[in-house]
Design an enzyme around this catalytic site. Sequence first.
Site, PDB file in Angstrom:
ATOM      1  N   SER A 286      -7.183   4.217  -1.621  1.00 28.59           N
ATOM      2  CA  SER A 286      -7.006   2.722  -1.121  1.00 28.59           C
ATOM      3  C   SER A 286      -8.339   1.698  -2.252  1.00 28.59           C
ATOM      4  CB  SER A 286      -6.129   1.797   0.420  1.00 28.59           C
ATOM      5  OG  SER A 286      -5.051   2.596   0.096  1.00 28.59           O
TER       6      SER A 286
ATOM      7  N   ASP B 205       2.166   2.940   2.995  1.00 23.54           N
ATOM      8  CA  ASP B 205       1.255   3.821   3.511  1.00 23.54           C
ATOM      9  C   ASP B 205       1.235   4.803   4.534  1.00 23.54           C
ATOM     10  OD1 ASP B 205      -1.327   4.493   2.075  1.00 23.54           O
ATOM     11  OD2 ASP B 205      -2.499   4.589   3.618  1.00 23.54           O
TER      12      ASP B 205
ATOM     13  N   HIS C 199      -1.328   3.156  -5.057  1.00 30.19           N
ATOM     14  CA  HIS C 199      -0.961   4.507  -5.589  1.00 30.19           C
ATOM     15  C   HIS C 199       0.153   4.345  -4.589  1.00 30.19           C
ATOM     16  CE1 HIS C 199      -1.866   5.044  -1.264  1.00 30.19           C
ATOM     17  NE2 HIS C 199      -3.290   4.496  -1.724  1.00 30.19           N
TER      18      HIS C 199
ATOM     19  N   ASP D   7       0.969  -1.239  -0.015  1.00 30.47           N
ATOM     20  CA  ASP D   7      -0.184   0.342   0.487  1.00 30.47           C
ATOM     21  C   ASP D   7       0.988   1.214  -0.094  1.00 30.47           C
ATOM     22  OD1 ASP D   7      -2.185   2.077   0.492  1.00 30.47           O
ATOM     23  OD2 ASP D   7      -2.897   1.118   1.777  1.00 30.47           O
TER      24      ASP D   7
ATOM     25  N   GLU E  82      -1.219  -8.345   2.235  1.00 32.39           N
ATOM     26  CA  GLU E  82      -0.591  -6.644   1.919  1.00 32.39           C
ATOM     27  C   GLU E  82       0.171  -6.353   2.841  1.00 32.39           C
ATOM     28  OE1 GLU E  82      -3.482  -4.001   3.588  1.00 32.39           O
ATOM     29  OE2 GLU E  82      -3.280  -2.194   2.093  1.00 32.39           O
TER      30      GLU E  82
ATOM     31  N   THR F 121      -8.149  -1.534   2.263  1.00 38.80           N
ATOM     32  CA  THR F 121      -7.800  -2.855   0.900  1.00 38.80           C
ATOM     33  C   THR F 121      -7.747  -4.064   0.983  1.00 38.80           C
ATOM     34  OG1 THR F 121      -5.390  -1.292   0.990  1.00 38.80           O
ATOM     35  CG2 THR F 121      -4.974  -3.749  -0.441  1.00 38.80           C
TER      36      THR F 121
HETATM   37 MG    MG Z   1      -4.364  -0.425   2.441  1.00 39.49          MG
HETATM   38 ZN    ZN Z   2      -2.898   6.263   2.417  1.00 36.98          ZN
END
Ligand code: MG
Ligand code: ZN
Length: 370
Positions: A93, A265, A308, A52, A260, A146
């Site tokens: 996300s 992130d 992203h 992420d 994940e 996610t």
């Molecule tokens: Mg996530």
């Molecule tokens: Zn984020």
Amino acid sequence: MNKSLSILLIGILVATVFSSCQQQEKNTTTETTILKETKSKKVKNVIFLIGDGMGLSQVSASQYYNDGTPNFERFSVIGLSKTSSSSDVITDSAAGATALASGIKSYNGAVGVTPDTLAVETIIEQISPKGISTGVISTSAITHATPACFYAHVKSRRMEEEIAQFLVNSEVDFFAGGGLKFFNEREDGKDLLKLLEENNFEVQREKLPNKTSKKKQAILLSDKGMPTMLEGRGDFLPEATQLAIDYLSKNEEGFFLMVEGSQIDWGGHANDADYLITELLDFDKTLGVALDFAKQDGETLVIVTADHETGGFTLASDDGDYNKIKPVFSTDGHSGTMVPVFAEGPGSELFGGIYENTSIYDKIKSFFIE
Ligand code: MG
Ligand code: ZN
């Protein structure tokens, strides 16, 4: 215009259209052949790892902050994914994972629903009825955006209690992560842990087991997100991935596993380079587990990408000294840069090039559904 000239022009036009149709047919035939050739090397299992917020600078950090050679370097096919959502140039996300799990562009905040908030089938829902085993692992709550997009359908990512309810009734065979409180400290007072057990899940709350029974596995090791690497999470992610592979690979029909690295992130949002890099290195270690299995199995495709980029992260020079790297951030939110895609194993050749995030779903689906 005289008559014979008109006939001549029409003749040329017809000939042109005909030959371009022929050309198109030829192209289609070539593409079909390529697909068939790809499929002849059987893809039985797919391990799909999502970092992420993991842009190219985050991946590059594995070059500079790793003791050995990063596992990222073991991939032979690299592509780039465009990540915009239906509502925004810069995705969140939820929309990002909805694109990866269901192959549609939706709005920021959407979990497994269309822009009109209608449920859209996820890859897990599509392949489970074909006898494929499935798993979901994250270092966030398992109800976070996610992972949620792989099994739930709600109009907002904030509806984590509803998302937990989806997981209880889902086709997911193995899950591991945080988020316990959305199962046992709910506003509606329901005890979802009991319901999980009634649905043939074995629930683990203390620690990762060394091995599993044949029952479906529900592993919930913290109330919300898992601890950070800096707080001492240890090898939860690589070990849970190994455990899931051991469990899911018992199915001769094949499996799909989503893993994940959620907190790459969160390190980006916090503009905290140590946080980000330790999470990234943990993710890299996890890639090694997937790649080692794939290598000895021979019928497993490993795909790695991000939803992203987060933080507008880059590896700048320290005060103009080109021999010293200083990680810097340009935002505490997400950015719109393309994210890398890595693939290794049978079918990996489909992942070169530049394409929309939804196309990753299309490619994965093609291995399981004709
Ligand atoms: Mg996530
Ligand atoms: Zn984020």
